[in-house]
Design an enzyme around this catalytic site. Structure first.
Site, mmCIF file in Angstrom:
data_model
loop_
_atom_site.group_PDB
_atom_site.id
_atom_site.type_symbol
_atom_site.label_atom_id
_atom_site.label_comp_id
_atom_site.label_asym_id
_atom_site.label_seq_id
_atom_site.Cartn_x
_atom_site.Cartn_y
_atom_site.Cartn_z
ATOM 1 N N LEU A 13 0.824 -1.215 0.000
ATOM 2 C CA LEU A 13 0.000 0.000 0.000
ATOM 3 C C LEU A 13 0.854 1.260 0.000
ATOM 4 C CD1 LEU A 13 -2.828 -1.094 2.464
ATOM 5 C CD2 LEU A 13 -2.819 -1.139 -0.044
ATOM 6 N N MET A 16 1.908 3.725 -5.259
ATOM 7 C CA MET A 16 1.274 3.122 -6.433
ATOM 8 C C MET A 16 0.138 2.180 -6.041
ATOM 9 S SD MET A 16 2.461 4.189 -9.354
ATOM 10 C CE MET A 16 2.100 2.853 -10.510
ATOM 11 N N VAL A 76 5.041 -4.368 -5.018
ATOM 12 C CA VAL A 76 6.169 -4.302 -4.094
ATOM 13 C C VAL A 76 7.443 -4.224 -4.921
ATOM 14 C CG1 VAL A 76 4.924 -5.613 -2.331
ATOM 15 C CG2 VAL A 76 6.376 -6.832 -3.978
ATOM 16 N N ALA A 78 10.695 -4.890 -7.025
ATOM 17 C CA ALA A 78 11.060 -6.061 -7.825
ATOM 18 C C ALA A 78 12.210 -6.822 -7.185
ATOM 19 C CB ALA A 78 11.430 -5.623 -9.232
ATOM 20 N N SER A 130 2.174 1.726 -16.008
ATOM 21 C CA SER A 130 2.884 2.980 -16.246
ATOM 22 C C SER A 130 1.972 4.174 -16.011
ATOM 23 C CB SER A 130 3.425 3.029 -17.683
ATOM 24 O OG SER A 130 4.116 4.241 -17.910
ATOM 25 N N GLY A 132 2.934 6.423 -13.139
ATOM 26 C CA GLY A 132 3.326 7.011 -11.872
ATOM 27 C C GLY A 132 2.152 7.175 -10.923
ATOM 28 N N LYS A 184 6.578 -3.687 -20.908
ATOM 29 C CA LYS A 184 6.792 -2.571 -19.980
ATOM 30 C C LYS A 184 8.277 -2.212 -19.898
ATOM 31 C CE LYS A 184 5.866 0.437 -16.674
ATOM 32 N NZ LYS A 184 7.083 0.641 -15.914
ATOM 33 N N HIS A 187 9.051 -0.217 -22.918
ATOM 34 C CA HIS A 187 8.455 1.107 -22.687
ATOM 35 C C HIS A 187 9.417 1.969 -21.890
ATOM 36 C CE1 HIS A 187 6.509 3.837 -19.812
ATOM 37 N NE2 HIS A 187 5.536 4.035 -20.705
ATOM 38 N N ASN A 188 9.968 1.402 -20.802
ATOM 39 C CA ASN A 188 10.879 2.169 -19.957
ATOM 40 C C ASN A 188 12.180 2.504 -20.680
ATOM 41 O OD1 ASN A 188 8.884 1.663 -18.075
ATOM 42 N ND2 ASN A 188 10.296 1.148 -16.440
ATOM 43 N N GLU A 191 11.530 5.391 -22.783
ATOM 44 C CA GLU A 191 11.444 6.524 -21.853
ATOM 45 C C GLU A 191 12.838 7.082 -21.552
ATOM 46 O OE1 GLU A 191 10.717 6.472 -17.139
ATOM 47 O OE2 GLU A 191 9.022 5.705 -18.316
ATOM 48 N N ARG A 289 23.484 8.284 -18.237
ATOM 49 C CA ARG A 289 23.116 8.280 -16.814
ATOM 50 C C ARG A 289 24.285 7.770 -15.982
ATOM 51 N NH1 ARG A 289 16.764 7.008 -15.484
ATOM 52 N NH2 ARG A 289 15.863 8.079 -17.285
ATOM 53 N N ARG A 447 38.462 -9.839 -39.311
ATOM 54 C CA ARG A 447 38.231 -11.014 -38.468
ATOM 55 C C ARG A 447 38.879 -12.251 -39.081
ATOM 56 N NH1 ARG A 447 33.484 -12.969 -38.099
ATOM 57 N NH2 ARG A 447 33.596 -13.727 -35.941
#
Length: 471
Positions: A13, A16, A76, A78, A130, A132, A184, A187-188, A191, A289, A447
């Site tokens: 709880l 999200m 919860v 991952a 997705s 948020g 998903k 998707h991220n 993003e 990042r 090669r």
């Protein structure tokens, strides 16, 4: 309310889980929640004010309160925590009950859990969510995959609470196994790429054009009213005009330039390499990042690598439209690479993904929602076997119109010493994709030269090896 009467249960709880549960209650569903933290249960009670929502501290009482077949969703963190919750939960469930993992689990973990729970005669599916905090409360985009019969049990609930675009819910059955979590994850990854490219555009304006904050904000505001309209452009617009109370400068300028991540971008790059599907925009975004975290090293390098950057020759006003075109072009490439990865994964993992439906549910609720997703939807709706988004004729027209301004921006950025690595990666990918002849023949010769790895020849069948030098 008597026990055995709640149609859906949520474990976890936090922000999200609580908001998604409240969303369900708003739509008339009687729902229950469980958390080991009494404070979170109290928050649920305080925010609901409804008789059809109840929180439980006891897991057994929570399970007993659910109507059979029970539908229990986990929101919860991952990883091992998901396995621990499942281990605690399964002895209390009956054959035919349903467990839903709504977190950002790695798709390989979802594959394992599907098989483990099938052996216990329990239904399981992984579902990407997705949007948020705001999306969970008012309508997210959801990507369920796994047991299709199990999904049918909760389909009415998810269709009711999902974001809507033109009256259509932003949720659809994705495919078997870990298909939902895989989609998903991609998707991220997209993003990550788009966020990096927006940041590069901001840097060009701030560092290269030396535009004031007000002018940069105005540009993003205008762009969000046109073809770049999207959630990420919208929030960038808002960030670029946000002042803390009493401050004389944007809050943005007080935030450290060290970007964090939770790993989904890295996972996307890793599986793309496994499937030999180029994903250069996401790869670069993940790398940037990582580089941002080396603040001390970057600060040291900045003290002795000043460079001889050439000043930009045009004014800020002249560059605004070019920057819009460059960002739009690079965004198209980011989506195209992501959709290509989904197409290849669908074949490799037998997901039978419907790319038009995925684009459809991404149009609302999710972080990468944008006006351009309608173009993607139409492209795959018109040709479900489309080999690549850039092959679509309507997309071709858009891309061709954007190329001149894109090249102008990126060449100017290079000469001015402004790093735009993700947008440059997008352009290089495009230039390579449109090359009927790549220089890869030289790599094959190299090669073979140093490792006798052999090569194939044009117009001749077979595999060849050459003795490139005299022994």
């Amino acid at each position: 309310m008597k026990s055995d009467n709640y149609v859906f249960g949520m474990i976890g709880l936090g922000t999200m889980g609580r908001n998604l549960l409240l969303n369900m209650a708003d739509h008339g569903f009687k729902v229950a929640g469980h958390d080991k933290d009494q404070a979170k249960i109290d928050t649920l009670a305080n925010e609901s004010g409804k008789a059809n929502v109840k929180g439980f501290l006891s897991l057994q009482e929570f399970i007993d309160s659910l109507r059979k077949p029970r539908a229990v969703m986990l929101l919860v963190p991952a990883g091992k925590i998901v396995d621990n919750v499942i281990a605690e939960l399964t002895p209390l469930l009956d054959e035919g009950d349903l467990i839903i993992d709504g977190g950002n689990s790695h798709f390989t973990d979802t594959n394992r859990r599907v098989e483990e729970l099938k052996a216990k005669r329990l239904h399981f599916f992984g579902m990407g969510v997705s949007g948020g905090e705001e999306g969970a409360r008012n309508g997210p985009s959801m990507m369920p995959g796994g047991d299709v019969k199990a999904y049918s049990v909760v389909q009415p609930i998810f269709e009711a609470v999902a974001a809507k675009v033109n009256g259509e819910p932003c949720v659809t059955y994705i495919g078997p196994g870990a298909a939902g979590h895989f989609v998903k994850m991609v998707h991220n990854g997209i993003e990550y790429g788009i966020m990096q490219m927006i940041a590069e555009t901001y840097e060009f304006m701030r560092k290269g054009l030396k535009l004031p904050d007000e002018k940069i904000h105005s540009a993003f505001k205008t762009w969000n009213e046109g073809r770049l309209q999207s959630f990420l452009i919208e929030i960038t617009r808002d960030i670029l005009c946000f002042y803390e109370q009493g401050a004389d400068h944007l809050l943005l300028h007080d935030i450290k330039d060290e970007a964090r991540s939770k790993g989904t971008g890295k996972w996307t790059s890793q599986v793309a390499m496994d499937l030999q599907t180029p994903l250069s925009v996401v790869d670069t975004a993940v790398a940037m990042r990582d580089l941002s975290k080396y603040k001390a090293l970057r600060t040291l390098a900045s003290s002795f690598y000043r460079g001889e950057e050439a000043p930009l020759e045009a004014t800020g006003e002249e560059y605004i439209q070019a920057l819009e075109s460059s960002l739009y072009f690079a965004t198209i490439i980011a989506y195209a690479q992501g959709m290509h990865l989904l197409a290849q994964a669908s074949i490799e993992f037998k997901y039978d993904l419907k790319l038009d439906r995925i684009a459809l549910i991404w149009r609302g609720g999710c972080i990468i929602r944008s006006a351009f997703l309608q173009d993607i939807y139409l492209a795959y709706k018109n040709d479900s076997s489309l080999s690549h988004l850039l092959v679509d004729k309507s997309i071709q027209k858009k891309v061709n119109d954007l190329i001149p301004e894109t090249r102008r921006v990126l060449s100017s950025a290079v000469t001015a010493g402004i790093a735009m690595p993700a947008q440059t990666a997008a352009l290089s990918y495009f230039d390579s994709l449109r090359s009927a002849q790549m220089p890869s023949n030289l790599i094959q010769a190299q090669r073979d030269y140093f490792g006798a790895h052999t090569y194939e020849r044009i117009g001749k069948e077979g595999v060849f090896h050459t003795q490139w030098f005299a022994k």
